[in-house]
Design a protein around this motif. Structure first.
Motif, mmCIF file in Angstrom:
data_model
loop_
_atom_site.group_PDB
_atom_site.id
_atom_site.type_symbol
_atom_site.label_atom_id
_atom_site.label_comp_id
_atom_site.label_asym_id
_atom_site.label_seq_id
_atom_site.Cartn_x
_atom_site.Cartn_y
_atom_site.Cartn_z
ATOM 1 N N GLN A 1 0.870 -1.271 -0.137
ATOM 2 C CA GLN A 1 -0.124 -0.123 0.049
ATOM 3 C C GLN A 1 0.958 1.260 0.059
ATOM 4 N N ALA A 2 2.033 1.263 0.712
ATOM 5 C CA ALA A 2 3.080 2.263 0.723
ATOM 6 C C ALA A 2 3.471 2.635 -0.712
ATOM 7 N N GLY A 3 3.496 1.654 -1.706
ATOM 8 C CA GLY A 3 4.003 1.772 -2.848
ATOM 9 C C GLY A 3 5.067 1.091 -3.414
ATOM 10 N N CYS A 4 5.735 0.133 -2.680
ATOM 11 C CA CYS A 4 6.781 -0.710 -3.152
ATOM 12 C C CYS A 4 6.227 -1.445 -4.463
ATOM 13 N N ASP A 5 7.123 -1.702 -5.458
ATOM 14 C CA ASP A 5 6.749 -2.301 -6.401
ATOM 15 C C ASP A 5 6.738 -3.701 -6.531
ATOM 16 N N ARG A 6 7.456 -4.325 -5.486
ATOM 17 C CA ARG A 6 7.377 -6.047 -5.347
ATOM 18 C C ARG A 6 7.483 -6.015 -4.069
ATOM 19 N N VAL A 7 6.592 -6.727 -3.274
ATOM 20 C CA VAL A 7 6.669 -7.187 -1.956
ATOM 21 C C VAL A 7 6.439 -8.769 -1.546
ATOM 22 N N MET A 8 7.475 -9.389 -0.748
ATOM 23 C CA MET A 8 7.168 -10.811 -0.772
ATOM 24 C C MET A 8 7.749 -11.077 0.682
ATOM 25 N N PRO A 9 7.475 -12.384 1.059
ATOM 26 C CA PRO A 9 8.070 -13.080 2.281
ATOM 27 C C PRO A 9 9.460 -13.319 1.893
ATOM 28 N N ARG A 10 10.321 -13.167 3.198
ATOM 29 C CA ARG A 10 11.598 -13.330 3.088
ATOM 30 C C ARG A 10 11.854 -14.986 2.426
ATOM 31 N N SER A 11 11.122 -15.829 2.533
ATOM 32 C CA SER A 11 11.609 -17.160 2.011
ATOM 33 C C SER A 11 11.228 -17.157 0.521
ATOM 34 N N GLN A 12 10.481 -16.352 -0.051
ATOM 35 C CA GLN A 12 10.142 -16.152 -1.475
ATOM 36 C C GLN A 12 11.420 -15.160 -2.023
ATOM 37 N N PHE A 13 11.782 -14.344 -1.252
ATOM 38 C CA PHE A 13 12.674 -13.480 -1.939
ATOM 39 C C PHE A 13 13.998 -14.498 -1.992
ATOM 40 N N VAL A 14 14.485 -15.190 -1.056
ATOM 41 C CA VAL A 14 15.624 -16.093 -1.165
ATOM 42 C C VAL A 14 15.453 -17.004 -2.396
ATOM 43 N N THR A 15 14.139 -17.664 -2.416
ATOM 44 C CA THR A 15 13.886 -18.825 -3.510
ATOM 45 C C THR A 15 14.107 -18.030 -4.881
ATOM 46 N N GLU A 16 13.606 -16.753 -5.002
ATOM 47 C CA GLU A 16 13.989 -16.156 -6.238
ATOM 48 C C GLU A 16 15.278 -15.317 -6.550
ATOM 49 N N LEU A 17 15.993 -15.398 -5.467
ATOM 50 C CA LEU A 17 17.019 -14.481 -5.525
ATOM 51 C C LEU A 17 17.938 -14.658 -6.866
ATOM 52 N N ASP A 18 18.331 -15.747 -7.173
ATOM 53 C CA ASP A 18 19.242 -15.987 -8.099
ATOM 54 C C ASP A 18 18.409 -15.425 -9.640
ATOM 55 N N ALA A 19 17.342 -15.942 -9.770
ATOM 56 C CA ALA A 19 16.750 -15.288 -11.075
ATOM 57 C C ALA A 19 16.155 -14.117 -11.063
ATOM 58 N N LYS A 20 15.927 -13.367 -9.968
ATOM 59 C CA LYS A 20 15.530 -12.051 -10.127
ATOM 60 C C LYS A 20 16.324 -10.874 -9.630
ATOM 61 N N ILE A 21 17.524 -11.121 -9.169
ATOM 62 C CA ILE A 21 18.478 -10.001 -8.675
ATOM 63 C C ILE A 21 18.642 -8.946 -9.565
ATOM 64 N N GLY A 22 18.598 -9.363 -10.991
ATOM 65 C CA GLY A 22 18.994 -8.406 -11.826
ATOM 66 C C GLY A 22 17.641 -7.440 -12.232
ATOM 67 N N GLU A 23 16.340 -7.907 -12.116
ATOM 68 C CA GLU A 23 15.237 -7.177 -11.975
ATOM 69 C C GLU A 23 15.238 -6.370 -10.861
ATOM 70 N N TRP A 24 15.368 -6.690 -9.798
ATOM 71 C CA TRP A 24 15.401 -6.102 -8.449
ATOM 72 C C TRP A 24 16.392 -5.022 -8.466
ATOM 73 N N LEU A 25 17.558 -5.184 -9.062
ATOM 74 C CA LEU A 25 18.675 -4.188 -8.875
ATOM 75 C C LEU A 25 18.321 -3.031 -10.068
ATOM 76 N N GLY A 26 17.445 -3.258 -11.105
ATOM 77 C CA GLY A 26 17.320 -2.434 -12.183
ATOM 78 C C GLY A 26 17.811 -2.721 -13.663
ATOM 79 N N ALA A 27 18.658 -3.905 -13.384
ATOM 80 C CA ALA A 27 19.278 -4.024 -14.508
ATOM 81 C C ALA A 27 18.611 -4.733 -15.843
ATOM 82 N N ASN A 28 17.418 -5.299 -15.387
ATOM 83 C CA ASN A 28 16.684 -5.829 -16.553
ATOM 84 C C ASN A 28 15.177 -5.021 -16.770
ATOM 85 N N GLY A 29 15.439 -3.798 -16.762
ATOM 86 C CA GLY A 29 14.294 -3.077 -17.245
ATOM 87 C C GLY A 29 13.872 -2.273 -15.962
#
Length: 123
Positions: free
Chosen positions: A95-123
Motif C-alpha cells: 500500500q505504501a508503494g513498493c513495486d514488489r513485496v514478498m516474504p523473505r522465504s520467497q525472496f531467497v527462492t527467487e534471488l538467483d533468477a530475479k536479482i537483475g530485475e530487483w537491482l534495475g538491470a533488466n528494465g
C-alpha cells in the motif's frame, strides 16, 4: 554497466548472500543500515533498484518512498521483503508503494533468477 543497487538491511550475513548473488550476475549492491543512509546514497548516485527489509528498525516506509521519489528521477524500483507471519506489514508495504513485496522465504527462492530485475538491470 547498470547503476549500483542499494539494500536497506541490518543483517550483514544476509546482505553477504545477496551481494554475492549480485556479484555473480555482474551487478553491484551496496548495503545501507538506515533510511537516512539510503536517501544519502540515492542522492549521491541514483540507484538502479532498491531492496529493503520492511522490518528495519524505525522504518517509516511511506515517508521513505516519498523521499526516494523526490531525490531520484526516475524513482528506482523498490523490492521489499519481510516475515511471512506478519502479513499486515507486507500488505502495508504494498500500500505504501513498493513495486514488489514478498516474504523473505520467497525472496531467497527467487534471488538467483530475479536479482537483475530487483537491482534495475533488466528494465
Amino acid at each position: 554497466m547498470s547503476a549500483p543497487g542499494l539494500m536497506l538491511c541490518d543483517d550483514l550475513i544476509f546482505f553477504s548472500r545477496v551481494s554475492g548473488t549480485a556479484r555473480a550476475a555482474g551487478l553491484t549492491v551496496r548495503m545501507v543500515r538506515t533510511a537516512a543512509d539510503l536517501l544519502a546514497a540515492a542522492r549521491a548516485a541514483a540507484p538502479g533498484g532498491v531492496i529493503l527489509d520492511v522490518h528495519n528498525p524505525g522504518l517509516d516506509l511511506p515517508a521513505l518512498l516519498a523521499d526516494l521519489k523526490a531525490v531520484c528521477d526516475p524513482a528506482p524500483r523498490v523490492t521489499a521483503y519481510g516475515s511471512h507471519v506478519e502479513a499486515d506489514v507486507l500488505r502495508a508495504a504494498r500500500q505504501a508503494g513498493c513495486d514488489r513485496v514478498m516474504p523473505r522465504s520467497q525472496f531467497v527462492t527467487e534471488l538467483d533468477a530475479k536479482i537483475g530485475e530487483w537491482l534495475g538491470a533488466n528494465g
